[in-house]
Write an enzyme that holds these catalytic residues in place. Structure first.
Site, PDB file in Angstrom:
ATOM      1  N   GLU A  86      -1.520   5.186  -6.463  1.00 19.28           N
ATOM      2  CA  GLU A  86      -1.723   4.956  -7.894  1.00 19.28           C
ATOM      3  C   GLU A  86      -1.348   3.522  -8.271  1.00 19.28           C
ATOM      4  OE1 GLU A  86      -0.966   9.531  -9.360  1.00 19.28           O
ATOM      5  OE2 GLU A  86       0.522   8.037  -9.887  1.00 19.28           O
ATOM      6  N   GLU A 126      -8.659  10.754  -0.122  1.00 17.95           N
ATOM      7  CA  GLU A 126      -9.884  10.925   0.640  1.00 17.95           C
ATOM      8  C   GLU A 126     -10.597   9.597   0.850  1.00 17.95           C
ATOM      9  OE1 GLU A 126      -9.355  14.695  -1.933  1.00 17.95           O
ATOM     10  OE2 GLU A 126      -8.904  12.559  -2.070  1.00 17.95           O
TER      11      GLU A 126
END
Length: 160
Positions: free
Chosen positions: A64, A75
């Site tokens: 993040e 992913e």
């Protein structure tokens, strides 16, 4: 007007121990990768592990950033990392595991739409399916035999 129905085929495993041994290892790597997630804002941690045709395993975790949406999902971290290191290797399978500091996630958590599109690009590039296994922190594991099961009617290079 014609109505058409789109269906997908899922396999559901009750526990990790029901998975084939090589996929158990892959899911364990995804769970380990999840612990390296940088998620100070959402407290939602995801790990992903990819098995290549050579047997090599690569991993990724979500990262993040305070300047949202500058972060990246596990992913995509995993698949872009794999594409950069092994551009000519075939991706056979991906395992994904998610957890939250706010609650126990016992339901399978599938990839977001942006990740599905990115994963589909690699599946189309290699012209062979990528099996996707996903779970929460605990509980059942869902398998789809191909990314396209998760992204029917997806966008690809033929439209460009």
């Amino acid at each position: 007007m014609i109505k058409q129905k789109i269906e997908i085929q899922l396999e559901v495993f009750e526990t990790i121990s029901e998975l084939p041994k090589d996929i158990q290892e892959l899911m364990n790597k995804a769970q380990q990768a999840r612990k390296n997630a940088y998620a100070p804002y959402s407290h939602f941690r995801v790990g992903a592990a990819i098995r290549l045709s050579s047997g090599e395993i690569t991993i990724g975790s979500n990262q993040e950033n305070a300047a949202y949406p500058s972060g990246l999902c596990a992913e995509r971290v995993a698949i872009f990392h794999t594409g950069a290191l092994f551009p000519n290797e075939e991706i056979k399978a991906m395992a994904i595991s998610a957890s939250s500091s706010n609650q126990v996630l016992s339901e399978p958590i599938g990839p977001c739409g942006a990740c599905r599109q990115s994963m589909a690009e690699y599946e189309q590039k290699q012209k062979s399916p990528i099996a996707i296994y996903f779970m929460g922190e605990t509980g059942k594991i869902v398998k789809v035999a191909s990314v396209m099961e998760l992204l029917p009617l997806g966008f690809d290079a033929k439209y460009l």
